[in-house]
Design a protein around this motif. Structure first.
Motif, PDB file in Angstrom:
ATOM      1  N   VAL A  71     -87.707  48.723  66.838  1.00  0.00           N
ATOM      2  CA  VAL A  71     -87.412  47.288  66.777  1.00  0.00           C
ATOM      3  C   VAL A  71     -86.983  46.817  68.167  1.00  0.00           C
ATOM      4  O   VAL A  71     -86.459  47.592  68.955  1.00  0.00           O
ATOM      5  N   PHE A  72     -87.246  45.563  68.460  1.00  0.00           N
ATOM      6  CA  PHE A  72     -86.743  44.978  69.701  1.00  0.00           C
ATOM      7  C   PHE A  72     -86.600  43.476  69.541  1.00  0.00           C
ATOM      8  O   PHE A  72     -87.207  42.877  68.640  1.00  0.00           O
ATOM      9  N   THR A  73     -85.774  42.895  70.388  1.00  0.00           N
ATOM     10  CA  THR A  73     -85.616  41.445  70.387  1.00  0.00           C
ATOM     11  C   THR A  73     -85.931  40.923  71.786  1.00  0.00           C
ATOM     12  O   THR A  73     -85.838  41.665  72.769  1.00  0.00           O
ATOM     13  N   ILE A  74     -86.315  39.676  71.844  1.00  0.00           N
ATOM     14  CA  ILE A  74     -86.633  39.033  73.117  1.00  0.00           C
ATOM     15  C   ILE A  74     -85.816  37.754  73.214  1.00  0.00           C
ATOM     16  O   ILE A  74     -85.906  36.889  72.335  1.00  0.00           O
ATOM     17  N   SER A  75     -85.002  37.634  74.248  1.00  0.00           N
ATOM     18  CA  SER A  75     -84.274  36.391  74.502  1.00  0.00           C
ATOM     19  C   SER A  75     -84.946  35.692  75.676  1.00  0.00           C
ATOM     20  O   SER A  75     -85.107  36.284  76.748  1.00  0.00           O
ATOM     21  N   ILE A  76     -85.344  34.458  75.467  1.00  0.00           N
ATOM     22  CA  ILE A  76     -86.034  33.690  76.509  1.00  0.00           C
ATOM     23  C   ILE A  76     -84.967  32.968  77.337  1.00  0.00           C
ATOM     24  O   ILE A  76     -84.235  32.134  76.821  1.00  0.00           O
ATOM     25  N   LEU A  77     -84.859  33.344  78.612  1.00  0.00           N
ATOM     26  CA  LEU A  77     -83.774  32.831  79.448  1.00  0.00           C
ATOM     27  C   LEU A  77     -84.035  31.415  79.961  1.00  0.00           C
ATOM     28  O   LEU A  77     -85.177  31.046  80.221  1.00  0.00           O
ATOM     29  N   SER A  78     -82.950  30.679  80.129  1.00  0.00           N
ATOM     30  CA  SER A  78     -83.053  29.308  80.641  1.00  0.00           C
ATOM     31  C   SER A  78     -83.066  29.315  82.166  1.00  0.00           C
ATOM     32  O   SER A  78     -82.626  30.276  82.807  1.00  0.00           O
ATOM     33  N   GLU A  79     -83.546  28.227  82.728  1.00  0.00           N
ATOM     34  CA  GLU A  79     -83.655  28.092  84.177  1.00  0.00           C
ATOM     35  C   GLU A  79     -82.295  28.202  84.869  1.00  0.00           C
ATOM     36  O   GLU A  79     -82.210  28.617  86.015  1.00  0.00           O
ATOM     37  N   ASP A  80     -81.224  27.800  84.182  1.00  0.00           N
ATOM     38  CA  ASP A  80     -79.897  27.813  84.818  1.00  0.00           C
ATOM     39  C   ASP A  80     -79.138  29.130  84.597  1.00  0.00           C
ATOM     40  O   ASP A  80     -77.934  29.201  84.824  1.00  0.00           O
ATOM     41  N   THR A  81     -79.828  30.176  84.184  1.00  0.00           N
ATOM     42  CA  THR A  81     -79.185  31.485  84.020  1.00  0.00           C
ATOM     43  C   THR A  81     -78.608  31.957  85.357  1.00  0.00           C
ATOM     44  O   THR A  81     -79.333  32.007  86.349  1.00  0.00           O
ATOM     45  N   PRO A  82     -77.300  32.282  85.420  1.00  0.00           N
ATOM     46  CA  PRO A  82     -76.720  32.725  86.698  1.00  0.00           C
ATOM     47  C   PRO A  82     -77.304  34.052  87.169  1.00  0.00           C
ATOM     48  O   PRO A  82     -77.662  34.909  86.360  1.00  0.00           O
ATOM     49  N   MET A  83     -77.371  34.216  88.489  1.00  0.00           N
ATOM     50  CA  MET A  83     -77.891  35.455  89.071  1.00  0.00           C
ATOM     51  C   MET A  83     -77.080  36.671  88.620  1.00  0.00           C
ATOM     52  O   MET A  83     -77.610  37.764  88.487  1.00  0.00           O
ATOM     53  N   LYS A  84     -75.788  36.471  88.413  1.00  0.00           N
ATOM     54  CA  LYS A  84     -74.930  37.581  88.017  1.00  0.00           C
ATOM     55  C   LYS A  84     -75.372  38.160  86.666  1.00  0.00           C
ATOM     56  O   LYS A  84     -75.378  39.372  86.455  1.00  0.00           O
ATOM     57  N   PHE A  85     -75.762  37.267  85.781  1.00  0.00           N
ATOM     58  CA  PHE A  85     -76.230  37.671  84.451  1.00  0.00           C
ATOM     59  C   PHE A  85     -77.557  38.438  84.573  1.00  0.00           C
ATOM     60  O   PHE A  85     -77.757  39.485  83.955  1.00  0.00           O
ATOM     61  N   ILE A  86     -78.451  37.919  85.415  1.00  0.00           N
ATOM     62  CA  ILE A  86     -79.739  38.594  85.642  1.00  0.00           C
ATOM     63  C   ILE A  86     -79.490  39.954  86.297  1.00  0.00           C
ATOM     64  O   ILE A  86     -80.142  40.940  85.967  1.00  0.00           O
TER      65      ILE A  86
END
Ligand code: FE
Length: 232
Positions: free
Chosen positions: A61-76
């Motif tokens: 099983v896996f999930t996919i979260s589609i990230l928003s344009e304002d996602t901080p670099m730290k999170f990435i």
């Protein structure tokens, strides 16, 4: 053959997550795409060296979260440049457990999908997992991040469109010091003095030499001494 041709292919930016027994993990992926609509089926390509690969193989099983344009670099940086083998990436991240009990990252996501693996393809360094979509929701109306946006804007390589007002004092400073770019030897993040690192309180116009010693790479988190002068 011009290998740069491949850079013309468009992608998004996602967190792909999975589980193994009681453990959960997730990673950044850009190769996520829909294959069929009936039944809804998607594919993801995951590097065999990654912990998430092991988890998907095991739990199917896996999930996919589609990230928003304002996602901080730290999170990435957390999901893209650190390994779940070394730390619990979900410790300080907003998520939920999906219908399969796989984790679904909700933080910085505009939507998510949850999938069951119905097939997979061994392609050398990577495995392409084919997943039947068993759940999917939209979280908000924010703009999804594209891979191109991530490289051009988030990495600060070409944010000349940003309102880069530079004060008189800063201007003088810039004349004295050469505003050279420095690159992170671990993740490739480029520190551009003209942009600074506003997320960490480093104003635009700050030369690399003037950044406090406790500053860390906003993407992968390594210390300042891991940066090298960028060859132009
Ligand atoms: Fe880095």
């Amino acid at each position: 053959m011009n290998p740069k041709t491949l850079h013309k292919i468009s992608y998004g930016l996602y967190v792909v997550s999975s589980k193994k027994n009681n453990k959960i993990n997730g990673q950044i992926a850009n190769t996520v795409f829909q294959i069929t609509s009936e039944p809804p089926t998607v594919a993801v390509s995951i590097n065999k060296d990654n912990l998430t690969h092991e988890f998907i193989k095991e739990s199917k099983v896996f999930t996919i979260s589609i990230l928003s344009e304002d996602t901080p670099m730290k999170f990435i940086g957390l999901f893209g440049f650190k390994s779940g083998k070394d730390l619990d990436k979900f410790k300080e991240v907003f998520y939920k457990l999906g219908v399969t009990n796989a984790p679904v990252v909700l933080e910085n996501a505009v939507a998510y999908l949850e999938c069951e693996v119905i097939n997979n393809l061994d392609v050398g360094t990577h495995t392409v997992f084919i997943g039947k979509v068993i759940d999917a929701e939209i979280i908000n109306d924010k703009k999804p991040m594209t891979y191109d946006y991530y490289h051009k804007v988030k990495k600060g390589k070409a944010p000349k469109t940003a309102p880069t007002y530079i004060s008189e004092e800063k201007n003088k400073k810039m004349e004295v010091k050469k505003m050279q770019k420095y690159v992170c030897s671990v993740c490739g993040y480029v520190y551009d003095p003209e942009v600074g690192d506003p997320d960490s309180g480093i104003e635009h116009g700050t030369p690399f030499e003037d950044i406090p010693d406790d500053w860390v790479c906003p993407v992968c988190g390594v210390s300042k001494d891991m940066f090298e002068l960028k060859e132009e």
